[in-house]
Design a protein around this motif. Structure first.
Motif, PDB file in Angstrom:
ATOM      1  N   LEU A 220     -20.929  36.237  52.681  1.00  0.00           N
ATOM      2  CA  LEU A 220     -20.362  36.779  53.922  1.00  0.00           C
ATOM      3  C   LEU A 220     -21.501  37.318  54.781  1.00  0.00           C
ATOM      4  O   LEU A 220     -22.365  38.048  54.298  1.00  0.00           O
ATOM      5  CB  LEU A 220     -19.371  37.894  53.590  1.00  0.00           C
ATOM      6  CG  LEU A 220     -18.057  37.405  52.971  1.00  0.00           C
ATOM      7  CD1 LEU A 220     -17.310  38.531  52.297  1.00  0.00           C
ATOM      8  CD2 LEU A 220     -17.195  36.756  54.045  1.00  0.00           C
ATOM      9  N   PRO A 222     -23.323  39.583  57.643  1.00  0.00           N
ATOM     10  CA  PRO A 222     -23.105  40.906  58.244  1.00  0.00           C
ATOM     11  C   PRO A 222     -22.773  40.777  59.731  1.00  0.00           C
ATOM     12  O   PRO A 222     -23.404  40.001  60.440  1.00  0.00           O
ATOM     13  CB  PRO A 222     -24.451  41.614  58.039  1.00  0.00           C
ATOM     14  CG  PRO A 222     -25.450  40.528  57.860  1.00  0.00           C
ATOM     15  CD  PRO A 222     -24.719  39.364  57.255  1.00  0.00           C
ATOM     16  N   CYS A 226     -18.849  45.164  59.204  1.00  0.00           N
ATOM     17  CA  CYS A 226     -19.626  46.043  58.318  1.00  0.00           C
ATOM     18  C   CYS A 226     -19.548  47.519  58.745  1.00  0.00           C
ATOM     19  O   CYS A 226     -19.966  48.404  58.004  1.00  0.00           O
ATOM     20  CB  CYS A 226     -21.085  45.617  58.302  1.00  0.00           C
ATOM     21  SG  CYS A 226     -21.282  43.859  57.987  1.00  0.00           S
ATOM     22  N   CYS A 232     -20.842  50.326  56.037  1.00  0.00           N
ATOM     23  CA  CYS A 232     -21.057  49.797  54.689  1.00  0.00           C
ATOM     24  C   CYS A 232     -22.442  50.206  54.170  1.00  0.00           C
ATOM     25  O   CYS A 232     -23.441  50.034  54.870  1.00  0.00           O
ATOM     26  CB  CYS A 232     -20.948  48.274  54.708  1.00  0.00           C
ATOM     27  SG  CYS A 232     -21.316  47.573  53.093  1.00  0.00           S
ATOM     28  N   TRP A 235     -25.564  47.612  54.229  1.00  0.00           N
ATOM     29  CA  TRP A 235     -26.057  47.033  55.495  1.00  0.00           C
ATOM     30  C   TRP A 235     -27.552  46.703  55.398  1.00  0.00           C
ATOM     31  O   TRP A 235     -27.973  45.606  55.761  1.00  0.00           O
ATOM     32  CB  TRP A 235     -25.770  48.010  56.628  1.00  0.00           C
ATOM     33  CG  TRP A 235     -26.316  47.586  57.959  1.00  0.00           C
ATOM     34  CD1 TRP A 235     -27.421  48.076  58.592  1.00  0.00           C
ATOM     35  CD2 TRP A 235     -25.773  46.579  58.844  1.00  0.00           C
ATOM     36  NE1 TRP A 235     -27.601  47.451  59.791  1.00  0.00           N
ATOM     37  CE2 TRP A 235     -26.601  46.516  59.975  1.00  0.00           C
ATOM     38  CE3 TRP A 235     -24.676  45.717  58.777  1.00  0.00           C
ATOM     39  CZ2 TRP A 235     -26.372  45.653  61.039  1.00  0.00           C
ATOM     40  CZ3 TRP A 235     -24.451  44.852  59.843  1.00  0.00           C
ATOM     41  CH2 TRP A 235     -25.288  44.814  60.937  1.00  0.00           C
TER      42      TRP A 235
HETATM   43  S1  SF4 Z   1     -23.122  44.875  54.961  1.00  0.00           S
HETATM   44 FE1  SF4 Z   1     -21.396  45.337  53.627  1.00  0.00          FE
HETATM   45  S2  SF4 Z   1     -19.623  44.781  54.832  1.00  0.00           S
HETATM   46 FE2  SF4 Z   1     -21.380  43.747  55.724  1.00  0.00          FE
HETATM   47  S3  SF4 Z   1     -21.493  41.758  54.758  1.00  0.00           S
HETATM   48 FE3  SF4 Z   1     -22.819  43.116  53.594  1.00  0.00          FE
HETATM   49  S4  SF4 Z   1     -21.504  43.892  51.973  1.00  0.00           S
HETATM   50 FE4  SF4 Z   1     -20.132  43.008  53.532  1.00  0.00          FE
END
Ligand code: SF4
Length: 501
Positions: A220, A222, A226, A232, A235
């Protein structure tokens, strides 16, 4: 990144409420929390203080439920907590259970308040679930929070008569005598909102478990998700390979960034020339020092002696002073650097050092320091909002405070409209502007380096710390931080005058 779950741990993971909510925000976040928690950035002092404040409010909220009993086993002692809860559930004299532990479908929760409210047609006790939040209104994440709790509670066989959120009521005015908990907190039923959502939970849990059994974290990227509903902690980890001028660092509306990313734009330098940008975004894209033609005349509008004013404030969730509301901004200190036409500099400051209401004394000493002449240089509209509130609260000082407000001169607006340096990286906050324009002066040598930490440290110094040595260390750190903010404005004005020619 390949993170191989331990074979023994593969197949099932017990989730907590907060992990379930992490999984709703981002599957990768949940995966990393379980398999690679060391990659998370630890919360800073200000974030930690906000979390602590939530805990303090939770404890206060329990007093709204007299006769309630606390499950004393800690968060890591889940078996003991489950056993204590089971015992309290059986005891019909217990009117409410605080921090009760419940487990169902591999989810373990602790419930802020479970209030015994009656008996249903089958003779089974009925309960009201109450989640306590330090926020001032309902947020979408509260609905998710109560949904998973209700799912677990009903899964264990409990009959829930109502599902409620208890949050802080900002309309409550403290009379200075005794806290009225009925007024401080608002309890609202979300039963009708939560019930239709319960059937969604099993499939959500199933997809989280499937994802957690994979050999690596989901891929996934960012982006906006986030930061909402929570910042998060992964980050820094997830963005470590992004280029320094990643498109995400473009200031302004996130809509522009989303549109640019959809066009495949990865860095600010790649933004096509035909894309409409705001003046600030255009300067960030140009990435060179820019001195607007109006800088010199804007700086010359200032009137000597020039005062440089900064307030520090705190916002107690539980009001401390008569006539104040929850989260009301309470100014606690000011710093004033006064520059005379010959370049001479004087400094004056005020800090309330005890638990008194500081506002009137702060306003009176400030009026004395600012006198009747000269511009008052500030950085942002915050000082004006504090002065306006003081003028409202102290009618006898209103005229003088209004006169002071008429002398305010905002250096932030002057810089925003007339100057840019690539080291700002799109931010006009004083923390970004100062090291770029005056590299010899920064906040790095200070024990307190930002306003959020200053607010938390002030509250700690006044209401928690009893050791006088620690108190005086905090006091000194607060004074030096506020002083640096006003000295920064002096040096910024001086340096910009030189650059304006
Ligand atoms: S920063 Fe956190 S919310 Fe964003 S992609 Fe990475 S794990 Fe997922």
């Amino acid at each position: 990144m390949l993170i191989t779950p331990e074979p023994a741990a593969r197949s099932s993971y017990r989730l907590s409420k907060s992990r379930y909510l992490s999984g709703l925000q981002c599957h990768k976040r949940l995966y990393l929390e379980i398999h690679a928690p060391a990659l998370a950035t630890k919360p800073d002092a200000a974030t930690q203080a906000i979390l602590d404040m939530g805990t303090d409010l939770g404890e206060l909220a329990r007093r709204r439920f007299p006769g309630g009993r606390l499950v004393t086993a800690g968060y890591r002692q889940s078996q003991e907590a489950l056993a204590q809860t089971a015992e309290l559930l059986q005891d019909s004299t217990v009117s409410a259970i605080f921090e009760g532990a419940f487990q169902f479908d591999q989810v373990l929760i602790r419930v802020d308040v479970l209030e015994r409210v009656g008996v249903n047609a089958s003779g089974q006790p009925t309960w009201r679930l109450v989640e306590v939040k330090s926020s001032t209104k309902l947020k979408p994440t509260h609905v998710e929070d109560l949904t998973i709790q209700s799912y677990v509670l009903e899964g264990t066989g409990l009959a829930l008569a109502d599902i409620c959120l208890m949050h802080v009521n900002t309309q409550y005015v403290f009379d200075g005598l005794e806290l009225d908990l009925g007024q401080l907190f608002t309890i609202r039923s979300l039963n009708e909102t939560i019930r239709p959502r319960l059937p969604e939970v099993p499939s959500r849990l199933a997809s989280m478990h499937e994802m957690l059994n994979a050999m690596s974290a989901p891929a996934l990227a960012p982006d906006e998700h986030c930061h909402s509903p929570y910042e998060c902690p992964f980050w820094a980890h997830c963005t470590q390979e992004k280029p320094p001028r990643w498109i995400y660092h473009l200031p302004g509306s996130s809509k522009t960034v989303i549109q640019l990313r959809e066009l495949g734009v990865e860095t600010i330098d790649d933004i096509p020339d035909h894309v409409a940008l705001t003046p600030v975004q255009r300067r960030v894209k140009d990435n060179r020092e820019w001195i607007g033609q109006g800088l010199r005349s804007a700086l010359e509008k200032i009137v000597y002696p020039v005062h440089h004013l900064d307030f520090e404030t705190f916002m107690p969730a539980v009001p401390k002073f008569v006539g104040t509301r929850p989260y009301q901004v309470i100014p606690t200190q000011w710093s004033n650097h006064i520059e005379y036409p010959d370049g001479r500099l004087d400094h004056a400051e005020y800090l309330c050092r005890d638990g008194r209401d500081p506002r009137e004394e702060l306003a009176v000493t400030l009026l004395d320091s600012l006198g009747g002449e000269g511009s008052i240089c500030v950085y942002s509209s915050y000082e004006r909002s504090v002065l306006e509130r003081l003028a409202e609260d102290f009618p006898s000082l209103r005229k003088d405070l209004k006169r002071v407000m008429a002398r305010l001169w905002d250096l932030h607006i002057v810089i925003r409209d007339h100057y840019y340096h690539p080291a700002f990286e799109g931010s006009y906050s004083i923390k970004a502007v100062l090291p770029a324009v005056v590299p010899s002066l920064s906040y790095a040598d200070l024990a307190i380096g930002d306003g959020g930490v200053a607010a938390c440290e002030y509250a700690r110094m006044i209401f928690t710390v009893s050791d006088w040595i620690e108190k005086s260390q905090i006091e000194e750190a607060l004074l030096r931080y506020c002083e640096r903010d006003t000295l920064a404005m002096v040096e910024l004005r001086r340096e910009l005058k030189k650059r304006a020619g």
